[in-house]
Structures are given as structure tokens and as C-alpha cells.
Design a protein around this motif. Sequence first.
Motif, mmCIF file in Angstrom:
data_model
loop_
_atom_site.group_PDB
_atom_site.id
_atom_site.type_symbol
_atom_site.label_atom_id
_atom_site.label_comp_id
_atom_site.label_asym_id
_atom_site.label_seq_id
_atom_site.Cartn_x
_atom_site.Cartn_y
_atom_site.Cartn_z
ATOM 1 N N ILE A 111 0.833 -1.207 0.000
ATOM 2 C CA ILE A 111 0.000 0.000 0.000
ATOM 3 C C ILE A 111 0.865 1.254 0.000
ATOM 4 N N HIS A 112 1.966 1.203 0.755
ATOM 5 C CA HIS A 112 2.889 2.347 0.784
ATOM 6 C C HIS A 112 3.486 2.599 -0.597
ATOM 7 N N ALA A 113 3.849 1.521 -1.291
ATOM 8 C CA ALA A 113 4.428 1.661 -2.629
ATOM 9 C C ALA A 113 3.424 2.282 -3.602
ATOM 10 N N LEU A 114 2.153 1.905 -3.466
ATOM 11 C CA LEU A 114 1.136 2.447 -4.373
ATOM 12 C C LEU A 114 0.862 3.925 -4.087
ATOM 13 N N THR A 115 0.825 4.269 -2.815
ATOM 14 C CA THR A 115 0.501 5.653 -2.460
ATOM 15 C C THR A 115 1.682 6.599 -2.629
ATOM 16 N N ALA A 116 2.898 6.078 -2.437
ATOM 17 C CA ALA A 116 4.085 6.938 -2.545
ATOM 18 C C ALA A 116 4.527 7.138 -3.979
ATOM 19 N N GLY A 117 4.101 6.234 -4.868
ATOM 20 C CA GLY A 117 4.457 6.361 -6.281
ATOM 21 C C GLY A 117 5.949 6.241 -6.543
ATOM 22 N N GLU A 118 6.612 5.319 -5.844
ATOM 23 C CA GLU A 118 8.054 5.145 -6.014
ATOM 24 C C GLU A 118 8.370 4.523 -7.366
ATOM 25 N N LYS A 119 9.502 4.937 -7.930
ATOM 26 C CA LYS A 119 9.969 4.397 -9.203
ATOM 27 C C LYS A 119 10.841 3.171 -8.951
ATOM 28 N N PRO A 120 10.709 2.138 -9.768
ATOM 29 C CA PRO A 120 11.520 0.939 -9.575
ATOM 30 C C PRO A 120 12.982 1.210 -9.906
ATOM 31 N N GLY A 121 13.883 0.517 -9.172
ATOM 32 C CA GLY A 121 15.316 0.657 -9.430
ATOM 33 C C GLY A 121 15.808 -0.452 -10.342
ATOM 34 N N ASN A 122 17.099 -0.738 -10.267
ATOM 35 C CA ASN A 122 17.697 -1.791 -11.094
ATOM 36 C C ASN A 122 17.303 -3.164 -10.542
ATOM 37 N N PRO A 123 16.584 -3.966 -11.326
ATOM 38 C CA PRO A 123 16.066 -5.226 -10.792
ATOM 39 C C PRO A 123 17.017 -6.412 -10.947
ATOM 40 N N LEU A 124 18.216 -6.196 -11.506
ATOM 41 C CA LEU A 124 19.096 -7.325 -11.815
ATOM 42 C C LEU A 124 19.405 -8.161 -10.572
ATOM 43 N N VAL A 125 19.826 -7.486 -9.486
ATOM 44 C CA VAL A 125 20.160 -8.218 -8.259
ATOM 45 C C VAL A 125 18.934 -8.963 -7.734
ATOM 46 N N ALA A 126 17.778 -8.311 -7.820
ATOM 47 C CA ALA A 126 16.549 -8.940 -7.333
ATOM 48 C C ALA A 126 16.217 -10.205 -8.123
ATOM 49 N N TYR A 127 16.412 -10.159 -9.442
ATOM 50 C CA TYR A 127 16.147 -11.344 -10.257
ATOM 51 C C TYR A 127 17.053 -12.508 -9.848
ATOM 52 N N VAL A 128 18.328 -12.211 -9.612
ATOM 53 C CA VAL A 128 19.280 -13.257 -9.214
ATOM 54 C C VAL A 128 18.866 -13.872 -7.880
ATOM 55 N N VAL A 129 18.510 -13.006 -6.931
ATOM 56 C CA VAL A 129 18.102 -13.493 -5.614
ATOM 57 C C VAL A 129 16.815 -14.317 -5.711
ATOM 58 N N LEU A 130 15.887 -13.867 -6.530
ATOM 59 C CA LEU A 130 14.643 -14.610 -6.698
ATOM 60 C C LEU A 130 14.906 -16.006 -7.263
#
Length: 318
Positions: A111-130
Motif C-alpha cells: 500500500i505504501h508503494a502504491l501511495t508513494a508512487g516510487e519508481k523501480p530501481g535496477n532489478p538485476l540483483v533482485a532477479y538473481v536473488v529470486l
Amino acid sequence: MRDARVGSRGGPGAGESVATVLVAAAANFGVALAKAVAGVLSGSSAMLAEAGHSVADTITEVLLLLALTRSNKPADEDHPLGYGPERYIWALLASVATFVGGGVFALYDGIHALTAGEKPGNPLVAYVVLAVSFVLEGLSLRTGLKQVTGRARYFRVPILRYLRHTPDTAVKAVVLEDSAALAGLVLAALGLLGGQLTGSGVWDGIASILIGLLLVLVAAVLGRANAELLVGRALPAPLRDAVRRELMSVQQIESVLELTTLVQGPGEILIAAKVDFRGVSTSDEIEWASEEAEARLRALIPAVRRVYLDPTPPRHGD
């Protein structure tokens, strides 16, 4: 009144349950650290939600290990029926940890992410971890499913039916939470991909909310199962009917006036019955009939640990 105490402490598969929980705990602890780092570096709300999910799962496994240890204490003078039900107290607390530590945190972060309207960063590390997390969670789930499959085959019931009715809620928790973890990883990956393709953080926030709802559902299912066993759950109706038939098959037993069954834990079932013995039965015949009934019930259901038979005259009008 007869009292039969049979079987090993902790019931069948107790050692397997501990191993299953240990594997899940080790996997979740490592995954939680990796997800937290990836969430901070990528700015992904879904990744942070998944980190909270894994932290909650780790706490859950610790509580489940405590439940298994505490419930395996032998019976004593103050607790003549043993400590089996104590596992459900700690398992219930574990489901609360899943609800608060995983579900509520993920919902808040989404909910915080939707209301704050944050922009996504570099997802490369996240993909590897996932990807790494998916492998680790898959191995943990495989361990749990291996035990569940073996026990379902032992009892000759479908796997889903075994999972629904098993009193071994520690293994049930591992299987459900690892399944939810794999689904959560897929949702997190889709959230990252949506943000990468659109440049919007909305997808990431939606993924986090869906992860939260999934965890709340798992926590509710586990909480209900443990609460039901804490209150006291009887054997399923078909097994109760089988117990009654087995008692009636003993020659000296005229009728079963009242039957009580109680699941105290995995491999710990109590059976108590008010039984009308035939009028011609001598005290010796009643004793041997009780021994025969006990042996028959233990053969019918190996998890039976205690059998109490109370010789009772028929009620007026029976």
C-alpha cells in the motif's frame, strides 16, 4: 478401566518432522538475508515484502522446532497424558508470526508503494536473488512433500486428504508456507517485470499486496487447524465407526454405549468407551475381552496410545 500405552514418543515420523523443519529454517534464514539486500538495492517493494515473508517463515520454523521439542517430553505425574497438545500452542503462535510478520508487513509495504508512487530501481540483483531463492525454497518444499507422500502412502489416503486432516501441523506448516513462498517469488518476479516494462512502481506494489494476502490466507488455515486440535478433535467419522465395529467384534461385548476419541498429537490417539459386557461374563472374561479389544484397536490404528474401557450397564430403555 483399561489403559494401554503404546508406540514411541512423538509418534510416527517424529524424526522426519524435525529434519523437515530444520531444512526449512536454514533455507528461509539465508533467503531472508538475500531478499533484504536485494530489496534495498533494487528499491523493490515486492522484494522487501518477500524479505519480511522469509523472516516470518524463519521465526515460524523456530517456533515449530520448539513445539516439536516441548511436545516430546514424556508423561509425568502432573501431566499423565503427556505434553502432546503443547505442540499446537507453539504452532498457533507460529501462524500468528506468519500473519503479522509476513502478511501484514507485505500489505503495508504494498500500500505504501502504491501511495508513494516510487519508481523501480535496477532489478538485476533482485532477479538473481529470486532465482536462487526459488531453488532453495523448492528443495525445502521437496523435503516436506517427501515426508507427506510417505505418510499418505502409509495411511493409504490421497496426499491432499492427509494434509487436510494430519495432526502433524509442523509438516503441514512447512508444506503450505514453502508453497506460498514459491508463489510469492513468482508474484515478486512479475511485479519487477511489470515495473521494468512500464517504468511504474504500481506493479511492484500490487505484487506486494498479493503476497500479503497469500500469507494471511496461509496463516488463517494453519491457525484454524491448530486451534481445532487445541480444543480437541475426534477421529474422523469413518474411523470412529471402524473403532465401534472393532469393539463390537469382541465376543464378550454386547454394545458400545458411548465412544470418545481424541487426537492428542501425531501418533497419540486416546480412545475411551463405556461398554456393556454380556451378563454371563465373569471378571476374568471381562479382563481378557478388554485385552483383546485393546489389541484389536492397536492393530486397526497403530497411532492409538491409550485405551480406556469402562464396564457400564445398559441405560434404561436401551
